[in-house]
Write a protein that holds these residues in place. Structure first.
Motif, PDB file in Angstrom:
ATOM      1  N   SER A   1      52.285  11.218  82.192  1.00  0.00           N
ATOM      2  CA  SER A   1      52.743  12.661  82.533  1.00  0.00           C
ATOM      3  C   SER A   1      54.085  13.125  82.052  1.00  0.00           C
TER       4      SER A   1
ATOM      5  N   ALA B   1      53.732  15.811  79.099  1.00  0.00           N
ATOM      6  CA  ALA B   1      53.829  17.325  79.759  1.00  0.00           C
ATOM      7  C   ALA B   1      55.321  17.662  79.468  1.00  0.00           C
TER       8      ALA B   1
ATOM      9  N   PHE C   1      48.231  17.951  84.989  1.00  0.00           N
ATOM     10  CA  PHE C   1      48.185  16.844  84.211  1.00  0.00           C
ATOM     11  C   PHE C   1      48.062  15.585  84.933  1.00  0.00           C
TER      12      PHE C   1
ATOM     13  N   LYS D   1      52.567  20.095  84.657  1.00  0.00           N
ATOM     14  CA  LYS D   1      52.831  18.463  84.990  1.00  0.00           C
ATOM     15  C   LYS D   1      52.156  18.075  86.088  1.00  0.00           C
TER      16      LYS D   1
ATOM     17  N   TRP E   1      55.705  24.764  83.286  1.00  0.00           N
ATOM     18  CA  TRP E   1      55.920  23.356  83.350  1.00  0.00           C
ATOM     19  C   TRP E   1      55.493  22.618  84.711  1.00  0.00           C
TER      20      TRP E   1
END
Length: 192
Positions: free
Chosen positions: A86, A90, A51, A48, A44
């Motif tokens: 995001s 995300a 993204f 993130k 993650w």
């Protein structure tokens, strides 16, 4: 000697199939709305960050188009929108939302870029778990949808495929014993 060759061949085949198994595993988690499964298969922090960079680029391109048309619908604060967007997408819920309703997601991004709604309006719904219903393989369709899949490095894998008017590129990285999704690029002609 023959056993060594068979063992090496088996290891190489397993290594080459490993990222495809990770992709399929994420696919099942997204399809069934399994939050924990999605959580486990994505890095993650990198996801993130990547993204946000992709959204920054998208906002910048749209800003330049608006300025060139002299129809300025966006302001320079628009470049900070990518953080708000995001932060909503995300997440496991956001990724499941994007997977199951890409048209709705793209429409919301378009509205945000055109300043018709605020980024706070994106609220991915909490997914409902459902059973996975396997369907027989449609290999001709599969080969039309997948643009390419290859190793970029021994510990990196890239898969690009089409889904309707959307084109998705997924970057995976081997972390420990597992492949994790680190980037998802979405290309479409719908965001204007």
């Amino acid at each position: 000697m023959r056993n060594i060759r068979i063992s090496l061949f088996s290891l190489v085949c397993t290594y080459l199939l490993w990222p495809y198994i990770a992709v399929f595993s994420l696919y099942i988690s997204l399809q069934t709305g399994h939050l924990e499964g999605v959580e486990e298969r994505v890095d993650w922090s990198l996801f993130k960050k990547n993204f946000r960079v992709d959204l920054d680029n998208l906002v910048e391109v749209n800003l330049k188009k608006s300025l060139n048309k002299k129809n300025i619908q966006m302001n320079f604060d628009s470049l900070t929108l990518s953080k708000s967007i995001s932060d909503k997408i995300a997440t496991p819920e956001g990724l499941i939302y994007l997977f199951n309703k890409p048209d709705d997601f793209i429409e919301q991004i378009r509205q945000i870029l055109n300043n018709t709604i605020s980024p706070e309006k994106i609220n991915p719904p909490i997914p409902k778990k459902k059973a996975f219903e396997p369907v027989g393989p449609n290999f001709p369709d599969l080969f039309k949808r997948i643009k390419y899949a290859f190793f970029t490095k021994p510990d990196s894998f890239r898969l690009s495929f089409n889904e309707g008017v959307f084109s998705f590129t997924m970057d995976w990285r081997l972390q420990g014993l597992f492949w994790k999704l680190i980037r998802l690029k979405i290309l479409t002609k719908k965001i204007k």
